[in-house]
Every structure is written in structure tokens, then in C-alpha cells.
Design an enzyme around this catalytic site. Structure first.
Site, PDB file in Angstrom:
ATOM      1  N   THR A 128     -39.805  62.391 -19.814  1.00 16.76           N
ATOM      2  CA  THR A 128     -38.860  63.225 -19.062  1.00 16.76           C
ATOM      3  C   THR A 128     -39.466  64.588 -18.720  1.00 16.76           C
ATOM      4  O   THR A 128     -40.332  65.084 -19.438  1.00 16.76           O
ATOM      5  CB  THR A 128     -37.578  63.437 -19.903  1.00 16.76           C
ATOM      6  OG1 THR A 128     -36.793  64.472 -19.317  1.00 16.76           O
ATOM      7  CG2 THR A 128     -37.902  63.875 -21.341  1.00 16.76           C
ATOM      8  N   ASP A 129     -38.947  65.187 -17.664  1.00 16.81           N
ATOM      9  CA  ASP A 129     -39.416  66.538 -17.298  1.00 16.81           C
ATOM     10  C   ASP A 129     -39.028  67.585 -18.345  1.00 16.81           C
ATOM     11  O   ASP A 129     -39.593  68.676 -18.383  1.00 16.81           O
ATOM     12  CB  ASP A 129     -38.897  66.943 -15.907  1.00 16.81           C
ATOM     13  CG  ASP A 129     -37.375  67.007 -15.792  1.00 16.81           C
ATOM     14  OD1 ASP A 129     -36.676  66.688 -16.774  1.00 16.81           O
ATOM     15  OD2 ASP A 129     -36.881  67.370 -14.711  1.00 16.81           O
ATOM     16  N   GLU A 130     -38.059  67.239 -19.216  1.00 19.07           N
ATOM     17  CA  GLU A 130     -37.599  68.234 -20.198  1.00 19.07           C
ATOM     18  C   GLU A 130     -38.687  68.616 -21.192  1.00 19.07           C
ATOM     19  O   GLU A 130     -38.578  69.641 -21.866  1.00 19.07           O
ATOM     20  CB  GLU A 130     -36.367  67.721 -20.948  1.00 19.07           C
ATOM     21  CG  GLU A 130     -35.212  67.480 -20.012  1.00 19.07           C
ATOM     22  CD  GLU A 130     -33.861  67.420 -20.698  1.00 19.07           C
ATOM     23  OE1 GLU A 130     -33.733  67.846 -21.850  1.00 19.07           O
ATOM     24  OE2 GLU A 130     -32.925  66.941 -20.038  1.00 19.07           O
ATOM     25  N   TYR A 153     -33.922  66.949 -28.613  1.00 22.72           N
ATOM     26  CA  TYR A 153     -34.198  65.779 -27.757  1.00 22.72           C
ATOM     27  C   TYR A 153     -35.561  65.913 -27.088  1.00 22.72           C
ATOM     28  O   TYR A 153     -36.414  65.041 -27.204  1.00 22.72           O
ATOM     29  CB  TYR A 153     -33.099  65.620 -26.693  1.00 22.72           C
ATOM     30  CG  TYR A 153     -33.525  64.730 -25.533  1.00 22.72           C
ATOM     31  CD1 TYR A 153     -33.687  63.362 -25.712  1.00 22.72           C
ATOM     32  CD2 TYR A 153     -33.800  65.276 -24.266  1.00 22.72           C
ATOM     33  CE1 TYR A 153     -34.112  62.551 -24.665  1.00 22.72           C
ATOM     34  CE2 TYR A 153     -34.215  64.480 -23.219  1.00 22.72           C
ATOM     35  CZ  TYR A 153     -34.365  63.119 -23.417  1.00 22.72           C
ATOM     36  OH  TYR A 153     -34.795  62.316 -22.384  1.00 22.72           O
ATOM     37  N   LYS A 157     -39.142  63.781 -27.492  1.00 19.77           N
ATOM     38  CA  LYS A 157     -39.820  63.103 -26.370  1.00 19.77           C
ATOM     39  C   LYS A 157     -41.254  63.622 -26.206  1.00 19.77           C
ATOM     40  O   LYS A 157     -42.185  62.859 -25.961  1.00 19.77           O
ATOM     41  CB  LYS A 157     -39.044  63.291 -25.057  1.00 19.77           C
ATOM     42  CG  LYS A 157     -37.686  62.613 -25.003  1.00 19.77           C
ATOM     43  CD  LYS A 157     -37.761  61.089 -25.036  1.00 19.77           C
ATOM     44  CE  LYS A 157     -38.332  60.491 -23.771  1.00 19.77           C
ATOM     45  NZ  LYS A 157     -38.274  58.994 -23.804  1.00 19.77           N
TER      46      LYS A 157
END
Ligand code: NAD
Ligand code: TDX
Length: 339
Positions: A128-130, A153, A157
């Protein structure tokens, strides 16, 4: 090198993006054998896959069960793994981080080990971009942006991403990693912004907007994410990372107002609530690499995508109304009750 995958293990295939990817594969690669491994947590729903029953094998299990994964790889002659399985909701990671480390970090490690020991020729980690953290008013995330995750989270990741990277460098495993922006579309669990706002608006319930509503997300239709994933699975360069995004930034409040307008509901339903702790201000993806090197581009505009998505939630009330009882109702009370 092009990878002609014949038997694919899809972990987390009963969740939002995983299920959409299984639909995409059935449609576009009908010859590929599909094995779905999913624990069926609160976010997994086999009902979603009912329309294509018989076109895939389903196994209920945990990606942390390495023995099971190795067994599946041998039994089905798996020559590709795509890992969607994850705890995926930022707010839940604030309420209870431990399971995020179990599933997202230990689970990914177990899959990597199984794939390494059984010599699986291709492994795609859906990230994810997060993991890049938060942007100010300008700039974009590229594949070279440092990892600066801000929530439990995104930290879990990012941890998985660096494990995947290490398996390429240390064991020369053929891995690829994708980092996509926020997805929307059919079958998204109604804890996430867009389906939550659609469902609450339809039930004339308050629409909880965190903080000032001006946090920016970069939205991509799930089908476009799926076409990008298949492209990277088949043609991505081993060891590389690919950002995926559709150049569609919006402030949350504008998304919420848009949903209300489409549903002909009043803006008085909007309720500004206490902000999410550590709330990332802005995400925006530079997807130039996948566009340039692999020729991928999105097919939906937000205009067509949001209309299609709202129509889907209107036509499939049974799917999300069943979810919004039981465990979900308890979560909702805990998350929003005192805000
Ligand atoms: P989701 O929460 O809808 O689905 C997750 C699925 O994984 C569920 O079916 C669940 O049952 C399964 N699962 C959870 N723990 C498991 C375990 N231990 N073993 C086996 N299965 C397990 O998530 P999603 O939105 O479909 O996201 C899928 C992946 O894409 C995640 O890795 C997420 O980090 C990533 N991603 C999501 C978005 C987004 O906007 N939703 C954007 C970029 C990346
Ligand atoms: O009730 C809400 N009110 C609100 O203002 C909810 C649920 C969200 N928000 C805001 C928070 C975010 O700024 O809307 C934005 C989007 O929130 P989420 O739907 O929870 O997504 P986000 O936190 O951006 O993370 C999503 O995109 C990246 C996915 O959940 C992740 O799995 C993915 O990695």
C-alpha cells in the site's frame, strides 16, 4: 521475463480486492487454476465469490500456517503466489495492533518461507502507499520515497515489504511488490470511507467525517488495481516495486458530499467527529513507472467509477446489510459511539 502462471495461490481472496482479483482472473485468464486461501475473518466473505463457484478451489486457513501453505503449493503445483491476506483497516490497528503484526508480518514471513522452500517461481506482495507515510500539500510518492509508516497498520505492511525485499536479495527469490493508493468499488467492507458513507446515507444515519475533512486520498477503482496487479504478476521485474494509482486526489469532505449528491441526501447528515490519531494528511501516487515500463493505465474515471459503485451498493443491499449486524455493530459502537 514474462511469467506464464498456470496455478496461482491467492491469499485473502475472499476480501474486497482479493475477490475482485479472482473475478478478474476468471474473466481474463480462464486457463489459470486458482486456489484461494482465506481465514474468513470479519472481512472475508465467501458469499462474494458465489457467482463464480466451481471456477476456483477454496481452502479456509491462516497464512501463518506454513505447513498448510507448503502442502497447498505441492498439491496444486502452485507456480505463483499473490498475497492479499491482511488486516487492512487503520482504525482497527489503533484499537488493537497485535493481530496486524501476526497476520501482516508473521503471515507474510510464513508465505515467503513456504514459497522459498517449495521453489515457487513468482511471488507478488500486495502492499500500500501508506508505507510511505504522509505528504504535505505538494509532491508525490515514488518507488524511491523512504518508508515512513505512521499507523500500526502501515508499520506492519512496511515490515512485510522489507521482508519481501530481503528474500530477493538474500535468497534470490523472484518477488515483486505493488503499492497502490486507496481503492473503491463493489464488495468493499463498509468500515472503509466510501461504502460506510453510502450505507449510512441510505439509512439516514450521520456521516462521521474525521477532523476537518480535508485529508486527501488518491482514489483508484478496484478493477484498475486488479488489471495492474495482473500486469505486474506477469511482467514485473523480479525484485522491483511498482506504485499503482490513478491520479485522482480528493479531500474526504468532497468525497462525502459527492456521495450525498448522488444519493439525493442532505449535507445535514455530515457529522464532523474527533480526528483519527496520527491521521496521515495526504497520499498521492506517482504511477509513472508502471505506466512507462509495463504500459498499464487505469480505465475508470472517478466520475464513472463512483456512479458504478453507488449503483452496486444500491443493487446489493443484502450483501452489506447482513454485514452491518453482529460483530460489525459492536465495532461501530466502539469506534464511533463516544466520538
Ligand atoms: P480486506 O480486509 O477486505 O480483506 C482481507 C482478506 O484477508 C479477508 O478475506 C480476510 O478474511 C483475509 N485474511 C485476514 N487475515 C488472514 C490470515 N491470517 N490468513 C488468511 N486470510 C486472512 O482487505 P482489502 O481491502 O481487500 O486489501 C487487500 C490487500 O490490499 C491488503 O494487503 C491491503 O493492505 C492491500 N491494499 C488495500 C487497499 C485498499 O484501499 N483497500 C489499498 C492498497 C493496498
Ligand atoms: O468514518 C470515517 N471517516 C473518515 O473521515 C472513515 C472510516 C474514514 N475517514 C477518513 C480517514 C481517511 O482520511 O477517510 C479517509 C479514508 O479512510 P479509510 O477508508 O479508512 O482508508 P485509509 O485509512 O486511507 O486506508 C485505506 O487505503 C490504503 C485502506 O483501508 C488501506 O487498507 C489501504 O492500504
Amino acid at each position: 521475463m514474462a511469467h506464464d502462471v498456470k496455478s496461482l495461490l491467492v491469499t485473502g481472496g475472499a476480501g474486497f480486492i482479493g475477490a475482485n482479483f479472482v473475478f478478474h482472473l476468471v474473466k481474463h485468464r480462464p486457463g489459470v487454476k486458482i486456489v484461494v486461501l482465506d481465514k474468513l475473518t470479519y472481512a472475508g466473505n465467501l458469499e462474494t465469490l458465489k457467482p463464480i463457484e466451481g471456477k476456483f478451489h477454496f481452502v479456509r486457513g491462516d497464512i501463518q500456517n506454513q505447513e498448510l501453505v507448503e502442502h497447498l503449493v505441492s498439491e496444486h503445483k502452485i507456480d505463483g503466489v499473490i498475497n492479499f491476506a491482511a488486516e487492512s483497516h487503520v482504525d482497527r490497528s489503533i484499537l488493537g495492533p497485535a493481530i496486524f503484526v501476526d497476520t501482516n508480518v508473521r503471515g507474510t514471513l510464513s508465505l515467503l518461507e513456504a514459497a522459498r522452500l517449495r521453489k515457487v517461481p513468482r511471488f507478488l506482495q500486495v502492499s500500500t502507499d501508506e508505507v510511505y507515510g504522509s505528504l504535505g500539500a505538494t509532491g508525490y510518492f515514488t518507488e524511491d520515497t523512504p518508508l515512513q509508516p505512521n499507523s500500526p497498520y502501515s508499520a506492519s505492511k512496511a515490515s512485510a515489504d522489507v521482508l519481501v525485499r530481503s528474500y530477493h536479495h538474500t535468497f534470490h527469490m523472484d518477488v515483486v511488490t505493488t503499492r497502490c493508493s486507496n481503492n473503491y468499488g463493489p464488495y468493499q467492507f463498509p468500515e472503509k470511507l466510501i461504502p460506510l458513507m453510502i450505507a449510512n446515507a441510505l439509512e439516514d444515519k450521520p456521516l462521521p467525517v474525521y477532523g476537518d475533512g480535508k485529508n486527501v486520498r488518491d482514489w483508484l477503482h478496484v478493477e484498475d488495481h486488479c488489471s495492474a496487479l495482473l500486469t505486474v504478476l506477469e511482467r514485473g521485474k523480479a525484485g522491483d516495486v511498482y506504485n499503482i494509482g490513478g491520479h485522482n486526489e480528493s479531500a474526504n469532505i468532497d468525497i462525502v458530499k459527492r456521495v450525498l449528491k448522488e444519493l439525493n441526501k442532505p449535507e445535514s447528515l455530515i457529522k464532523y467527529v474527533t480526528d483519527r490519531p496520527g491521521h496521515d494528511r495526504r497520499y498521492a501516487i506517482d504511477a509513472a513507472k508502471i505506466e512507462r515500463e509495463l504500459g498499464w493505465k487505469p480505465s475508470y474515471t472517478f466520475e464513472t467509477g463512483i456512479k458504478q459503485t453507488i449503483a452496486w451498493y444500491l443493487d446489493n443491499k443484502g450483501w452489506w446489510e447482513r454485514i452491518r449486524t453482529g460483530e460489525y455493530a459492536r465495532y461501530y459502537a466502539q469506534q464511533y459511539g463516544a466520538r
